[in-house]
Design an enzyme around this catalytic site. Structure first.
Site, short mmCIF file in Angstrom:
data_model
loop_
_atom_site.label_atom_id
_atom_site.label_comp_id
_atom_site.label_asym_id
_atom_site.label_seq_id
_atom_site.Cartn_x
_atom_site.Cartn_y
_atom_site.Cartn_z
CE LYS A 65 -3.85 -2.11 2.52
NZ LYS A 65 -4.79 -1.95 3.64
CG ASP A 101 -8.86 0.43 4.56
OD1 ASP A 101 -9.61 -0.36 3.95
OD2 ASP A 101 -7.66 0.22 4.77
#
Ligand code: ATR
Length: 278
Positions: A65, A101
């Site tokens: 990420k 998220d």
């Protein structure tokens, strides 16, 4: 045919193909969503040739990420706040990166326990990693006045606080009992819930009876942390909803349909979790 995928190292345990595969079928879209194992060394190269390899975008999981964050040409506010990208799409020939998220957690929390935001009380985040950052950002955007971050390594919580400003405060691990007093929401972002004894030893009777308790771990579906909170009479919000909702913005960007997180989709994921428990 539009193609998307999830990349990570390792990648075989990812449940994203179940989610996106379900929606592709449900909306009768001529598209595909696969899993691609990409090593950290190969990640920047994979992303640089994403469009030329025929992909409309991808999801990015552990441990890629941060590499994805550095590889995209444009970063959405959520990605900038977290310093990590989990969703990439191609726009005018350039890569755009987001961190969904924040959206996934806040959407699931608000759908499951809408009353959380009606009170002006602090929110407690346990942990100070990437997931904690995404969630702190979500609560700040939602206008929460005080966020308490409790972490095993205090210095890491202090770094998070330095990045997010005066509404966020760091607490030492030994102060967990003090931090939760009066909280509107308590969220566990650490991985301790994946272990059987992952209750963090919290005395739930010390919290406000209207406190909402959430865990981002979804294997097991009900962690020890959530079980003990529920047994103490508190409302609990599991981690599976976050996983499902974080997938929505990517699917919409790649395939042009805003998909629904339905009960049937959730059941498919539950069946998969109960079948393999990892
Ligand atoms: P992510 O990006 O998914 O949030 P991470 O960056 O590895 O993952 O962060 C994991 C978090 O879980 C950290 O807050 C970590 O605490 P430290 O900063 O002290 O390492 C926390 N964590 C992991 N195992 C833990 C344990 N056994 N007890 C308490 N906290 C733990």
């Amino acid at each position: 045919m539009k193609r998307a995928c999830v990349i990570g190292w390792p990648i075989e345990h990812s449940r994203s193909p179940i989610i996106h595969g379900y929606w592709l079928e449900r909306y009768k879209i001529d598209g595909s969503y696969g899993k691609v194992a990409v090593t950290p060394d190969a990640a920047a190269g994979f992303l640089a040739s994403l469009a030329s390899n025929g992909y409309v975008g991808c999801n990015v999981t552990v441990p890629l990420k941060e590499i994805a964050y550095r590889s995209v040409a444009e970063r959405q506010p959520s990605a900038r706040a977290v310093g990590a990208v989990n969703t990439v799409w191609v726009e005018d020939g350039r890569l755009v990166g987001a961190n969904t998220d924040t959206y996934g957690f806040m959407t699931h929390l608000t759908l499951s326990a809408p009353a959380w935001s009606k009170v002006d009380r602090p929110v407690v985040i346990i942990g100070a990693g990437g997931a904690a950052r995404a969630i702190v950002f979500g609560f700040l955007e939602a206008g929460v006045g005080e966020i308490r971050v409790v972490n095993r390594t205090l210095a890491r919580a202090e770094r998070l606080v330095a990045d997010f400003g005066t509404r966020v405060h760091a607490y030492d691990w030994s102060e967990i009992g003090k931090a939760i007093v009066g909280a509107a929401v308590v969220v566990n972002t650490t991985t301790v819930g994946m272990k059987d004894d992952g209750t963090l030893g919290i005395d739930w009777h010390a919290v406000h009876p209207a406190c909402v308790v959430s865990d981002i771990v979804y294997v097991p579906l009900e962690t020890g942390f959530l079980r003990t909170a529920r047994q103490a009479g508190l409302s609990t919000v599991d981690g599976l909803g976050m996983l499902l909702h974080q997938a929505v913005p990517g699917f919409e960007k790649w395939f042009g349909v805003r998909p629904e997180v339905s009960a049937e989709l959730r059941s498919r994921l539950v069946a998969d979790i109960e079948g393999r428990q990892c």
